[in-house]
Design an enzyme around this catalytic site. Structure first.
Site, short mmCIF file in Angstrom:
data_model
loop_
_atom_site.label_atom_id
_atom_site.label_comp_id
_atom_site.label_asym_id
_atom_site.label_seq_id
_atom_site.Cartn_x
_atom_site.Cartn_y
_atom_site.Cartn_z
N HIS A 101 3.70 -14.73 -45.47
CA HIS A 101 2.32 -15.21 -45.46
C HIS A 101 1.52 -14.56 -44.35
O HIS A 101 2.06 -13.92 -43.44
CB HIS A 101 2.28 -16.73 -45.33
CG HIS A 101 2.85 -17.27 -44.04
ND1 HIS A 101 2.13 -17.31 -42.86
CD2 HIS A 101 4.07 -17.80 -43.76
CE1 HIS A 101 2.87 -17.85 -41.91
NE2 HIS A 101 4.07 -18.15 -42.42
N CYS A 117 9.59 -18.30 -41.42
CA CYS A 117 8.86 -17.50 -42.40
C CYS A 117 8.58 -16.11 -41.83
O CYS A 117 8.90 -15.80 -40.68
CB CYS A 117 7.55 -18.19 -42.75
SG CYS A 117 7.74 -19.69 -43.73
#
Length: 220
Positions: A101, A117
């Site tokens: 992301h 992440c």
């Protein structure tokens, strides 16, 4: 010094029985994402190995390392907001919610700072996003624990992650474990650990400690 095997690529086949088939919507030529945690870089490659694009990333911090293994993009979303930036590519990690992301802190790119992440600059994830379909394979390579400063962890009931998954595979191959290989240290797996330790003459703790990892050939 005790250390994990230098690259997880050699154990990807152990971590997953096979690569998840690419969906029919996949672009032609088929592409996959390769994330290299030694370099903190993400590559978009064709199935022939040609590099179409590369970007710097920020993976997990030492206390929240990134997953290692072979996964698949399962979700695409726009504008998650907050610290998730302008695009989200979710991947199917069994033991938690992980994705690729954007970020509102571009100065962190290249450092181990996330909760697991893979952060990218918004301008970079916006370029990558339209090139990746649901079903795109994701190979995450690097230190077996997901961070260069980690060589191993003591695994206890409730532990989750790539190392749990790898031990589950080893015990399953040895006939001690017949449950799912999902990276969760649950009660069923705990019973398998007890059986393994008792049968192999190791300290019977119900936990996976350094001695067990060395015995299994996971660290040396």
């Amino acid at each position: 010094m005790m250390r994990a095997f230098l690259s997880v690529i050699s154990v990807l086949i152990i971590l997953m029985a096979s690569l998840v088939p690419v969906h029919a919507e996949q672009a032609d030529p088929p592409v996959y994402i390769y994330i290299n945690l030694w370099e903190n870089k993400l590559y978009l490659r064709t199935d022939k190995g040609e590099v179409l694009a590369s970007y710097r990333i920020a993976p997990g911090a030492v206390n929240t390392p990134s997953p290692i293994g072979l996964f698949t993009v399962t979700k695409k979303s726009l504008n998650w907001g907050g610290g998730f930036g302008s695009r989200w590519l979710g991947i199917n990690v069994e033991w938690g919610t992980y994705g690729i992301h954007g970020t509102n802190r571009p100065e962190h790119i290249g450092r181990y700072v996330s909760h697991g992440c893979f952060r990218m600059k918004n301008k970079d994830i916006e370029k990558l996003y339209p090139l990746v379909k649901v079903g795109t394979p994701v190979i995450i390579d690097g230190p077996i624990m997901g961070h260069e400063r980690l060589t191993y962890r003591v695994l206890v009931p409730g532990s989750r992650g790539a190392l749990v998954k790898l031990v589950q595979n080893r015990l399953k191959a040895a006939g001690y474990y017949n449950g799912p290989v999902h990276g969760h240290f649950d009660k069923h797996f705990e019973r398998a650990v007890f059986r393994f330790q008792k049968k192999e003459g190791l300290a019977v703790t119900g936990q996976i400690v350094l001695e067990d990892l060395v015995y299994l050939g996971i660290v040396e």
